[in-house]
Scaffold this motif. Structure first.
Motif, PDB file in Angstrom:
ATOM      1  N   THR A   1      11.629   1.133   7.694  1.00  0.00           N
ATOM      2  CA  THR A   1      10.421   1.033   6.879  1.00  0.00           C
ATOM      3  C   THR A   1      10.762   1.444   5.448  1.00  0.00           C
ATOM      4  OG1 THR A   1       8.963   1.506   8.753  1.00  0.00           O
ATOM      5  CG2 THR A   1       8.070   1.880   6.555  1.00  0.00           C
ATOM      6  N   ALA A   2      10.318   0.674   4.487  1.00  0.00           N
ATOM      7  CA  ALA A   2      10.649   0.951   3.086  1.00  0.00           C
ATOM      8  C   ALA A   2       9.394   0.827   2.234  1.00  0.00           C
ATOM      9  CB  ALA A   2      11.722  -0.011   2.585  1.00  0.00           C
ATOM     10  N   PHE A   3       9.264   1.740   1.286  1.00  0.00           N
ATOM     11  CA  PHE A   3       8.101   1.776   0.401  1.00  0.00           C
ATOM     12  C   PHE A   3       8.578   1.770  -1.035  1.00  0.00           C
ATOM     13  CE2 PHE A   3       5.063   4.496  -2.018  1.00  0.00           C
ATOM     14  CZ  PHE A   3       3.975   3.626  -1.999  1.00  0.00           C
ATOM     15  N   LEU A   4       8.060   0.833  -1.800  1.00  0.00           N
ATOM     16  CA  LEU A   4       8.446   0.663  -3.200  1.00  0.00           C
ATOM     17  C   LEU A   4       7.213   0.869  -4.073  1.00  0.00           C
ATOM     18  CD1 LEU A   4      10.615  -0.274  -5.294  1.00  0.00           C
ATOM     19  CD2 LEU A   4       9.828  -2.618  -4.863  1.00  0.00           C
ATOM     20  N   SER A   5       7.358   1.684  -5.130  1.00  0.00           N
ATOM     21  CA  SER A   5       6.220   1.993  -5.990  1.00  0.00           C
ATOM     22  C   SER A   5       6.610   1.909  -7.459  1.00  0.00           C
ATOM     23  CB  SER A   5       5.676   3.392  -5.667  1.00  0.00           C
ATOM     24  OG  SER A   5       4.570   3.714  -6.489  1.00  0.00           O
ATOM     25  N   PHE A   6       5.839   1.159  -8.226  1.00  0.00           N
ATOM     26  CA  PHE A   6       5.966   1.097  -9.675  1.00  0.00           C
ATOM     27  C   PHE A   6       4.703   1.724 -10.254  1.00  0.00           C
ATOM     28  CE2 PHE A   6       8.593  -3.129  -9.796  1.00  0.00           C
ATOM     29  CZ  PHE A   6       9.580  -2.529  -9.022  1.00  0.00           C
ATOM     30  N   THR A   7       4.847   2.871 -10.901  1.00  0.00           N
ATOM     31  CA  THR A   7       3.678   3.536 -11.469  1.00  0.00           C
ATOM     32  C   THR A   7       3.217   2.817 -12.726  1.00  0.00           C
ATOM     33  OG1 THR A   7       4.447   5.660 -10.621  1.00  0.00           O
ATOM     34  CG2 THR A   7       2.778   5.721 -12.349  1.00  0.00           C
ATOM     35  N   LYS A   8       1.913   2.610 -12.804  1.00  0.00           N
ATOM     36  CA  LYS A   8       1.279   2.090 -14.013  1.00  0.00           C
ATOM     37  C   LYS A   8       0.479   3.225 -14.651  1.00  0.00           C
ATOM     38  CE  LYS A   8       2.839  -2.052 -13.199  1.00  0.00           C
ATOM     39  NZ  LYS A   8       3.901  -2.651 -14.036  1.00  0.00           N
TER      40      LYS A   8
END
Length: 275
Positions: free
Chosen positions: A106-113
């Motif tokens: 399981t992989a989680f990718l996050s780009f903060t805005k």
């Protein structure tokens, strides 16, 4: 990025973390004004300033989930964070689960805005597909933990408005107590109360209030270590949900900084191929 950005971080901000305060004490905020707002903003800016320039980081951690009856389960995962220098963008983080077998991969990718909805994707091996997390679901629980998707973005100063409430002792330290109100749309929180130690500007505790302005969760960050003579990271983060009685504890291995984290990994199309 600040000490909460890895989860406030996890600061992964993820996030990026802050202070507890009682409702009776909060009534004192009726006298807050421009000076208190200015001081609150200055504290947030100093937190951010002290964590600039780290470049990238890696760490491994354990996530322990505990229900209200005391039963627990353990997960093992890895976290990579990439600092983004563009002031109009937030940092990027990548979380990969290694254990147990039913969630391995399981992989989680996050780009903060800043004020726009954060870009977040979750790869689920059982379904063999990448799921984009909609802005309406950011207050939902992250893979069964007491951390919400919203908690897993880097702390960015412009995401909140601030009011300094007071200074007070917090353990052996002295802390600023700061209220921060989300300025981005669809936040699951009406406000957060943060305790920030006055010496190192580390966010040591946060109370999260739900949309009904009722205390929902408390996050405590402890076992701090300093890296590269500048960057402080907690090696234990403990989130308690006061409404459900559930808890999540994150324990971190030593961080590695400036490892040349590969930006190509921060691509939703590659999540299924990460190992």
């Amino acid at each position: 990025m600040d000490t909460s950005r890895y989860w406030t971080g996890l600061g992964l901000a993820l996030m990026i973390t802050g202070a507890a305060v009682g409702l009776a004490i909060l009534s004192n905020d009726a006298h807050a004004g421009p000076a208190e707002d200015r001081k609150g903003l200055e504290i947030a800016q100093e937190i951010d300033r002290r964590d600039l320039g780290f470049g990238d980081s890696k760490t491994e951690m354990e996530m322990i989930l505990t229900n209200r009856t005391g039963e627990s389960s353990t997960r093992k995962l890895r976290l990579e964070t990439l600092e983004v220098s563009d002031p109009e963008e937030g940092d990027k983080s990548l979380t990969i689960f290694d254990h147990p077998g039913d969630i391995k991969g399981t992989a989680f990718l996050s780009f903060t805005k800043i004020l726009e909805p954060d870009d977040q994707w979750l790869y689920l091996p059982a379904l063999k597909r990448v799921k984009r997390i909609s802005s309406a679901n950011k207050s939902g629980p992250f893979v069964g933990s007491e951390f919400a998707y919203e908690d897993l973005t880097s702390f960015e100063v412009a995401k909140y408005s601030y009011t300094w409430l007071r200074d007070e002792p917090c353990g052996e330290m002295e802390c600023f107590v700061v209220e921060r109100i989300p300025q981005y749309e669809r936040s699951g929180y009406s406000k957060q109360i943060a305790w920030v130690d006055t010496a190192e500007y580390r966010i040591v505790k946060v109370d999260f209030y739900d949309r009904k302005d009722t205390l929902l969760k408390t996050l405590e960050s402890t076992e701090w270590q300093q890296y590269l003579d500048q960057y402080w990271r907690p090696h234990r983060m403990h989130m308690v949900n006061h409404q459900t009685g559930k808890e999540t504890t994150l324990t971190f291995q030593p961080y590695q900084f400036r490892e040349g984290v590969n930006e190509a990994n921060f691509n939703q199309s590659r999540l299924a191929r990460l190992r």
